[in-house]
Design a protein around this motif. Structure first.
Motif: not given
Length: 264
Positions: A114-130, A143-153
């Motif tokens: 998995v590309p490094r960028r995707v791994q970083d996204l995974r970590n941010r999403v995992r922490v935000a979901r928890r 998905c919308a709630e996680v996006a709002s919390a992380t600032g990601l699309s």
């Protein structure tokens, strides 16, 4: 992670302070004395590296492997540390060792690349979901709630969520979850059916066969579908075997050219 969380050793090499030891390392030329001082310095700080490695336990890697990776990071920190910059060694060593451990997990523990960028996204999403799951309680965040919390699309959140399933692969010998004595995944995988290629080839040659004169179609049918020899075909049609051979070659070439032209 703050460097102050990992205190420096209670003792240093010989009677020198940490700064004096690294200053001496910087001044000594390559040789036995410098090698001995370098090895002793690494051994003194090794407990700190092991404490940092312990923070990454229970992630699928043995502690022996983690300590070895942390020790490699410590060696790099000792070799690269410049005491003239005025910073304490641990403020440089802690992020160096931590980075080495994170690179190890990134490069060696993923079953699927998995590309490094995707791994970083995974970590941010995992922490935000928890964190969000603890706040809202009783359900997983959308998905919308996680996006709002992380600032990601939302697309990046979906990509990170997909990467959550890519860290480890399921063995083909594994049985379905919740089913005891069931068939393995390998037993349920399909195989290539060569008959499909034959069906495709037959459909491809149909227009060319329809365009052949009736006698050429008859010769092809008798030869390839009735498995008759050229001699028997010649006897049945009242022509020479050489003529049959020539018509077979011409017909096959004409059909082949028609298929290639359609493909182009």
């Amino acid at each position: 992670m703050q460097a102050a969380a990992v205190p420096e050793p209670d003792h240093v090499t010989g009677t020198r302070s940490p700064g004096q030891a690294f200053q001496r390392l910087r001044e000594l030329p390559p040789g036995p004395e410098r090698t001995a001082l370098r090895d002793e310095t690494i051994c003194v700080w090794l407990p700190m590296a092991h404490r940092i490695a312990s923070r990454f336990r229970n992630r699928g890697e043995s502690m022996d492997d983690l300590r070895q990776v942390a020790a490699m990071g410590l060696v790099k920190a000792v070799d690269r540390f410049d005491p003239l910059r005025g910073k304490a060694f641990e403020t440089y060593a802690v992020p160096t060792i931590t980075g080495e451990l994170k690179r190890h997990f990134r490069d060696h523990t993923w079953d699927v690349h998995v590309p490094r960028r995707v791994q970083d996204l995974r970590n941010r999403v995992r922490v935000a979901r928890r964190d969000l799951a603890q706040e809202i309680g009783g359900r997983f965040p959308t998905c919308a709630e996680v996006a709002s919390a992380t600032g990601l699309s939302e697309d990046d959140v979906l990509l990170g969520m997909q990467a959550l399933e890519s860290y480890s692969a399921l063995s083909l010998d594994a049985e379905p979850m919740g089913v005891e004595g069931g068939t393995s995944l390998a037993d349920r995988l399909g195989s290539c059916d060569e008959a499909l290629n034959v069906a495709i080839d037959r459909e491809a040659v149909k227009p060319g066969l329809r365009g052949l004169p009736e006698r050429e179609r008859t010769i092809l049918y008798l030869r390839y579908f009735r498995d008759m020899t050229q001699v028997r075909i010649a006897e049945q049609l009242g022509i020479s075997q050489m003529h049959v051979s020539r018509l077979l070659s011409q017909s096959c070439e004409r059909v082949r050219d028609g298929v290639l032209q359609q493909a182009l």
